[in-house]
Design a protein around this motif. Structure first.
Motif, PDB file in Angstrom:
ATOM      1  N   PRO A 123     -22.250  29.259   3.248  1.00  0.00           N
ATOM      2  CA  PRO A 123     -23.237  29.082   4.325  1.00  0.00           C
ATOM      3  C   PRO A 123     -23.123  27.758   5.068  1.00  0.00           C
ATOM      4  O   PRO A 123     -23.586  27.654   6.205  1.00  0.00           O
ATOM      5  CB  PRO A 123     -24.573  29.182   3.576  1.00  0.00           C
ATOM      6  CG  PRO A 123     -24.255  28.731   2.185  1.00  0.00           C
ATOM      7  CD  PRO A 123     -22.881  29.256   1.906  1.00  0.00           C
ATOM      8  N   GLY A 124     -22.528  26.754   4.452  1.00  0.00           N
ATOM      9  CA  GLY A 124     -22.469  25.442   5.096  1.00  0.00           C
ATOM     10  C   GLY A 124     -21.171  25.150   5.816  1.00  0.00           C
ATOM     11  O   GLY A 124     -20.932  24.007   6.225  1.00  0.00           O
ATOM     12  N   THR A 125     -20.341  26.160   5.993  1.00  0.00           N
ATOM     13  CA  THR A 125     -19.020  25.932   6.576  1.00  0.00           C
ATOM     14  C   THR A 125     -19.023  26.086   8.096  1.00  0.00           C
ATOM     15  O   THR A 125     -19.869  26.784   8.664  1.00  0.00           O
ATOM     16  CB  THR A 125     -17.997  26.920   5.987  1.00  0.00           C
ATOM     17  OG1 THR A 125     -18.424  28.260   6.306  1.00  0.00           O
ATOM     18  CG2 THR A 125     -17.903  26.759   4.488  1.00  0.00           C
ATOM     19  N   PRO A 126     -18.045  25.465   8.772  1.00  0.00           N
ATOM     20  CA  PRO A 126     -17.903  25.666  10.223  1.00  0.00           C
ATOM     21  C   PRO A 126     -17.657  27.131  10.572  1.00  0.00           C
ATOM     22  O   PRO A 126     -18.096  27.594  11.630  1.00  0.00           O
ATOM     23  CB  PRO A 126     -16.678  24.810  10.582  1.00  0.00           C
ATOM     24  CG  PRO A 126     -16.597  23.782   9.507  1.00  0.00           C
ATOM     25  CD  PRO A 126     -17.090  24.459   8.260  1.00  0.00           C
ATOM     26  N   GLU A 127     -16.970  27.871   9.658  1.00  0.00           N
ATOM     27  CA  GLU A 127     -16.704  29.288   9.917  1.00  0.00           C
ATOM     28  C   GLU A 127     -17.999  30.093   9.962  1.00  0.00           C
ATOM     29  O   GLU A 127     -18.147  30.992  10.808  1.00  0.00           O
ATOM     30  CB  GLU A 127     -15.768  29.847   8.836  1.00  0.00           C
ATOM     31  CG  GLU A 127     -14.334  29.403   8.948  1.00  0.00           C
ATOM     32  CD  GLU A 127     -14.082  28.016   8.358  1.00  0.00           C
ATOM     33  OE1 GLU A 127     -12.954  27.525   8.480  1.00  0.00           O
ATOM     34  OE2 GLU A 127     -15.027  27.420   7.755  1.00  0.00           O
ATOM     35  N   TYR A 128     -18.945  29.755   9.081  1.00  0.00           N
ATOM     36  CA  TYR A 128     -20.216  30.476   9.114  1.00  0.00           C
ATOM     37  C   TYR A 128     -20.985  30.150  10.387  1.00  0.00           C
ATOM     38  O   TYR A 128     -21.588  31.040  11.000  1.00  0.00           O
ATOM     39  CB  TYR A 128     -21.068  30.144   7.891  1.00  0.00           C
ATOM     40  CG  TYR A 128     -22.402  30.848   7.918  1.00  0.00           C
ATOM     41  CD1 TYR A 128     -22.481  32.231   7.791  1.00  0.00           C
ATOM     42  CD2 TYR A 128     -23.588  30.134   8.120  1.00  0.00           C
ATOM     43  CE1 TYR A 128     -23.700  32.882   7.850  1.00  0.00           C
ATOM     44  CE2 TYR A 128     -24.807  30.779   8.176  1.00  0.00           C
ATOM     45  CZ  TYR A 128     -24.862  32.160   8.042  1.00  0.00           C
ATOM     46  OH  TYR A 128     -26.071  32.811   8.115  1.00  0.00           O
ATOM     47  N   GLN A 129     -20.970  28.899  10.797  1.00  0.00           N
ATOM     48  CA  GLN A 129     -21.632  28.514  12.042  1.00  0.00           C
ATOM     49  C   GLN A 129     -21.004  29.234  13.229  1.00  0.00           C
ATOM     50  O   GLN A 129     -21.716  29.673  14.151  1.00  0.00           O
ATOM     51  CB  GLN A 129     -21.549  26.999  12.230  1.00  0.00           C
ATOM     52  CG  GLN A 129     -22.282  26.198  11.156  1.00  0.00           C
ATOM     53  CD  GLN A 129     -23.741  26.592  11.037  1.00  0.00           C
ATOM     54  OE1 GLN A 129     -24.438  26.769  12.039  1.00  0.00           O
ATOM     55  NE2 GLN A 129     -24.221  26.727   9.803  1.00  0.00           N
ATOM     56  N   GLN A 130     -19.675  29.386  13.204  1.00  0.00           N
ATOM     57  CA  GLN A 130     -19.002  30.115  14.275  1.00  0.00           C
ATOM     58  C   GLN A 130     -19.403  31.591  14.261  1.00  0.00           C
ATOM     59  O   GLN A 130     -19.648  32.188  15.305  1.00  0.00           O
ATOM     60  CB  GLN A 130     -17.482  29.986  14.095  1.00  0.00           C
ATOM     61  CG  GLN A 130     -16.657  30.618  15.209  1.00  0.00           C
ATOM     62  CD  GLN A 130     -16.853  29.943  16.539  1.00  0.00           C
ATOM     63  OE1 GLN A 130     -16.991  28.720  16.611  1.00  0.00           O
ATOM     64  NE2 GLN A 130     -16.880  30.704  17.613  1.00  0.00           N
ATOM     65  N   TYR A 131     -19.492  32.146  13.062  1.00  0.00           N
ATOM     66  CA  TYR A 131     -19.916  33.534  12.916  1.00  0.00           C
ATOM     67  C   TYR A 131     -21.317  33.742  13.495  1.00  0.00           C
ATOM     68  O   TYR A 131     -21.577  34.696  14.241  1.00  0.00           O
ATOM     69  CB  TYR A 131     -19.888  33.910  11.442  1.00  0.00           C
ATOM     70  CG  TYR A 131     -20.647  35.162  11.093  1.00  0.00           C
ATOM     71  CD1 TYR A 131     -20.224  36.420  11.516  1.00  0.00           C
ATOM     72  CD2 TYR A 131     -21.816  35.089  10.324  1.00  0.00           C
ATOM     73  CE1 TYR A 131     -20.928  37.571  11.190  1.00  0.00           C
ATOM     74  CE2 TYR A 131     -22.526  36.232   9.971  1.00  0.00           C
ATOM     75  CZ  TYR A 131     -22.089  37.466  10.421  1.00  0.00           C
ATOM     76  OH  TYR A 131     -22.788  38.609  10.096  1.00  0.00           O
ATOM     77  N   VAL A 132     -22.220  32.823  13.169  1.00  0.00           N
ATOM     78  CA  VAL A 132     -23.600  32.924  13.673  1.00  0.00           C
ATOM     79  C   VAL A 132     -23.616  32.846  15.187  1.00  0.00           C
ATOM     80  O   VAL A 132     -24.339  33.591  15.866  1.00  0.00           O
ATOM     81  CB  VAL A 132     -24.474  31.811  13.056  1.00  0.00           C
ATOM     82  CG1 VAL A 132     -25.832  31.769  13.746  1.00  0.00           C
ATOM     83  CG2 VAL A 132     -24.643  32.034  11.553  1.00  0.00           C
ATOM     84  N   SER A 133     -22.804  31.956  15.740  1.00  0.00           N
ATOM     85  CA  SER A 133     -22.778  31.769  17.200  1.00  0.00           C
ATOM     86  C   SER A 133     -22.223  32.982  17.939  1.00  0.00           C
ATOM     87  O   SER A 133     -22.499  33.178  19.119  1.00  0.00           O
ATOM     88  CB  SER A 133     -21.971  30.533  17.565  1.00  0.00           C
ATOM     89  OG  SER A 133     -20.584  30.742  17.347  1.00  0.00           O
ATOM     90  N   GLU A 134     -21.462  33.821  17.237  1.00  0.00           N
ATOM     91  CA  GLU A 134     -20.827  34.982  17.877  1.00  0.00           C
ATOM     92  C   GLU A 134     -21.692  36.231  17.748  1.00  0.00           C
ATOM     93  O   GLU A 134     -21.310  37.292  18.278  1.00  0.00           O
ATOM     94  CB  GLU A 134     -19.461  35.228  17.254  1.00  0.00           C
ATOM     95  CG  GLU A 134     -18.449  34.115  17.568  1.00  0.00           C
ATOM     96  CD  GLU A 134     -17.108  34.308  16.864  1.00  0.00           C
ATOM     97  OE1 GLU A 134     -16.934  35.360  16.191  1.00  0.00           O
ATOM     98  OE2 GLU A 134     -16.235  33.434  16.981  1.00  0.00           O
ATOM     99  N   GLN A 135     -22.826  36.143  17.054  1.00  0.00           N
ATOM    100  CA  GLN A 135     -23.679  37.321  16.881  1.00  0.00           C
ATOM    101  C   GLN A 135     -24.464  37.629  18.150  1.00  0.00           C
ATOM    102  O   GLN A 135     -24.806  36.741  18.904  1.00  0.00           O
ATOM    103  CB  GLN A 135     -24.617  37.114  15.699  1.00  0.00           C
ATOM    104  CG  GLN A 135     -23.882  36.920  14.372  1.00  0.00           C
ATOM    105  CD  GLN A 135     -22.848  37.989  14.136  1.00  0.00           C
ATOM    106  OE1 GLN A 135     -23.170  39.166  14.043  1.00  0.00           O
ATOM    107  NE2 GLN A 135     -21.584  37.577  14.042  1.00  0.00           N
TER     108      GLN A 135
END
Length: 253
Positions: A241-253
């Motif tokens: 949950p704390g990774t840049p990949e998760y933040q990117q995933y959230v931003s693409e939703q």
């Protein structure tokens, strides 16, 4: 009997002298005996290093160098010791010395490249990896090309990175890092079929990580597999949950 115990016993035998007809013989009186003792000391030092005890690794490596100051293996092992102990200056000095003593051994060059990469000295790392790649008989050559690809990415040499990853996969089709990186690069190039193939190969070889999960989610969306996208999204959220990949995933939703 553990490996370490066996090494200790072999050293005791070597240093005490082996009984032959006519009585005990000093093993250090022959070049063969000195070489065997040196190699046993190196193995003992490496054994300590592999178990995370760098302090205990130093003494047998020092003794190996007393027997043979020109041992590239002992010097290279000390370089790894200093690398683990976060002594970059000493590690660098010993890597360079080991390379000189070994006349450019590919394994030592590759390890030195890894040290330089760790230090973010990417141009220097790239140079060492290139030198290592020239040994066509080196049994870990695919790893060298994989390392070249990763370093090329850090240097902004995207096309060169692709070539290196492709070469790594030609040498060893199961190199998981190369499979994942080729999947990512193919996705960025909008070659989604190739990206899916690389991703499938990666998934068979390695456990998922943040980068692979994000790639898998993106590919699932491209191929309209909502269940797969949702499943991978939950894994990314739960595990990373704390990774840049998760933040990117959230931003693409």
């Amino acid at each position: 009997m553990t490996l370490r115990t066996a090494l200790y016993l072999s050293l005791i035998c070597l240093l005490a002298g082996c009984v032959r007809t006519g009585g005990p013989v000093d093993p250090m009186s022959t070049e063969e005996g000195r070489d065997a003792a040196r190699d046993a000391y190196i193995q003992l030092g490496v054994g300590h290093l592999q178990q995370g005890s760098t302090e205990r690794a130093k003494e047998p490596l020092r003794k190996a160098l007393e027997l043979d100051p020109s041992s590239s293996e002992a010097v290279a092992a000390l370089a790894v010791v200093y690398q683990y102990e976060m002594e970059p200056k000493l590690a660098d000095e010993h890597y360079r010395k080991a390379i000189s003593l070994s006349d450019g051994d590919a394994r030592i060059l590759n390890n030195y490249g890894g040290f330089l990469f760790e230090q973010k000295r990417y141009p220097e790392a790239y140079t060492q990896y290139l030198k290592a790649s020239q040994d066509t008989l080196y049994n870990e050559r695919s790893r060298v090309f994989e390392n070249l690809g990763l370093t090329a990415l850090q240097l902004g040499k995207r096309e060169e990175a692709k070539q290196h990853f492709q070469k790594a996969l030609r040498l060893n089709s199961q190199r998981s890092v190369s499979l994942l990186q080729m999947g990512v690069l193919s996705y960025e190039d909008k070659d989604y079929v190739a990206a899916r193939s690389y991703y499938a190969g990666f998934s068979q070889q390695a456990q998922q990580n943040p980068q692979s999960l994000l790639l898998g989610i993106r590919l699932a969306k491209v191929f309209q597999d909502r269940d797969q996208a949702a499943s991978l999204g939950l894994q990314l959220k739960r595990l990373y949950p704390g990774t840049p990949e998760y933040q990117q995933y959230v931003s693409e939703q």
